[in-house]
Design an enzyme around this catalytic site. Structure first.
Site, PDB file in Angstrom:
ATOM      1  N   SER A 182       0.856   8.273   1.405  1.00 48.32           N
ATOM      2  CA  SER A 182       0.979   9.038   2.646  1.00 48.32           C
ATOM      3  C   SER A 182       2.231   9.912   2.660  1.00 48.32           C
ATOM      4  O   SER A 182       3.229   9.615   2.005  1.00 48.32           O
ATOM      5  CB  SER A 182       1.039   8.107   3.852  1.00 48.32           C
ATOM      6  OG  SER A 182      -0.017   7.185   3.821  1.00 48.32           O
TER       7      SER A 182
HETATM    8  N1  SAH Z   1       0.125   2.758   2.024  1.00 49.47           N
HETATM    9  C1  SAH Z   1      -0.349   3.387   0.823  1.00 49.47           C
HETATM   10  C2  SAH Z   1      -1.417   4.387   1.126  1.00 49.47           C
HETATM   11  C3  SAH Z   1      -2.539   4.254   0.170  1.00 49.47           C
HETATM   12  S1  SAH Z   1      -4.019   5.107   0.615  1.00 49.47           S
HETATM   13  C4  SAH Z   1       0.808   3.965   0.055  1.00 49.47           C
HETATM   14  O1  SAH Z   1       1.925   3.980   0.600  1.00 49.47           O
HETATM   15  O2  SAH Z   1       0.640   4.365  -1.093  1.00 49.47           O
HETATM   16  C5  SAH Z   1      -4.977   3.813   1.355  1.00 49.47           C
HETATM   17  C6  SAH Z   1      -5.210   2.583   0.521  1.00 49.47           C
HETATM   18  O3  SAH Z   1      -6.128   1.754   1.251  1.00 49.47           O
HETATM   19  C7  SAH Z   1      -5.840   2.836  -0.848  1.00 49.47           C
HETATM   20  O4  SAH Z   1      -5.059   2.217  -1.823  1.00 49.47           O
HETATM   21  C8  SAH Z   1      -7.213   2.182  -0.718  1.00 49.47           C
HETATM   22  O5  SAH Z   1      -7.693   1.617  -1.936  1.00 49.47           O
HETATM   23  C9  SAH Z   1      -6.950   1.107   0.322  1.00 49.47           C
HETATM   24  N2  SAH Z   1      -8.155   0.616   0.999  1.00 49.47           N
HETATM   25  C10 SAH Z   1      -9.233   1.310   1.423  1.00 49.47           C
HETATM   26  N3  SAH Z   1     -10.120   0.492   2.001  1.00 49.47           N
HETATM   27  C11 SAH Z   1      -9.592  -0.768   1.947  1.00 49.47           C
HETATM   28  C12 SAH Z   1     -10.029  -2.049   2.371  1.00 49.47           C
HETATM   29  N4  SAH Z   1     -11.203  -2.229   2.970  1.00 49.47           N
HETATM   30  N5  SAH Z   1      -9.225  -3.102   2.139  1.00 49.47           N
HETATM   31  C13 SAH Z   1      -8.029  -2.958   1.514  1.00 49.47           C
HETATM   32  N6  SAH Z   1      -7.554  -1.779   1.098  1.00 49.47           N
HETATM   33  C14 SAH Z   1      -8.321  -0.685   1.308  1.00 49.47           C
END
Ligand code: SAH
Length: 224
Positions: free
Chosen positions: A74
């Protein structure tokens, strides 16, 4: 030594980009972020360590960046804003994060709350994040490879929950795992998403819509 993350990485870009980092902080302040502890944590958390080498030079720009598997780290403004909202009603002890991704938001949280429980559905991302957090010696992070829509019931209830992937509706499990007085910060929606803040009171739930956001979707199940 772990490949790609060594002493040079920790000090290298980190030190030389001190001015760039300060510019980022000034930008966050201009956008309305005012929690000094949050700003200080963003200032001192090496975002470049959470990116592949090819992206690391952009680490202190206020933009979302790819981390592989069609996922993104993000934008710093969003990380700061969500963290500030999570902490706005006082310190949080046990925080559940949905979507570990690169581990950057996890690292920011780990420096501001007592214990972080972070759930990620893509195993390979979780493993990378685990290495980075270990390198930063953040020992108050607990990780789980699972579908975050189900929360992490065995470790709940939580006095804070922060999701970094957007469901179309807030999963009931997350609301149930919120302790009274607890706060949930979550992007919600499909084409149009809004950042929502939900407080659990003794009577029920209070919801506020904060601003428009753009997150990857919360997907069901897990993958390797
Ligand atoms: N907070 C992260 C943002 C990653 S983007 C950072 O700082 O890098 C969102 C993340 O949510 C991705 O890694 C994706 O794989 C995860 N995600 C999506 N659906 C999910 C679910 N149902 N359970 C756990 N993680 C999930």
């Amino acid at each position: 030594m772990i490949r790609g993350v060594n002493r040079v990485d920790l000090n290298g870009i980190g030190m030389t980009s001190q001015r760039t980092r300060e510019r980022l902080i000034q930008r966050l302040i201009a956008q309305g972020v005012s929690d000094l502890a949050v700003l200080d944590t963003i200032r001192t958390t090496p975002r470049h360590l959470f990116l592949d080498e090819a992206m690391a030079h952009r680490a202190y720009e206020d933009v979302a960046l790819p981390i592989g598997f069609a996922q993104t780290l993000s934008q710093p403004y969003i990380v700061a804003r969500m963290t500030e909202l999570l902490l706005a009603r006082g310190p949080r002890r046990r925080v559940l994060e949905i979507g570990t991704g690169s581990g950057y938001q996890t690292a920011v949280l780990a420096r501001l709350v007592e214990e972080v429980y972070s759930v990620e559905r893509i195993k390979a991302l979780q493993q990378r994040a685990r290495r980075r957090l270990r390198q930063l010696k953040l020992r108050n992070v607990h990780m789980c490879h699972a579908d975050g829509a189900l929360g992490w019931a065995e470790r709940g209830p939580f006095d804070g929950i922060l999701a970094t992937a957007a469901p179309e509706r807030i999963p009931e499990e997350l609301l149930q795992q919120l302790a009274p007085g607890g706060r949930l910060v979550i992007p919600v929606g499909a084409e149009r998403q809004h950042l929502q803040v939900v407080d659990r009171t003794h009577e029920g739930f209070d919801t506020q819509i904060v601003e428009d956001v753009n997150f990857v979707p919360l997907r069901p199940g897990t993958r390797r």
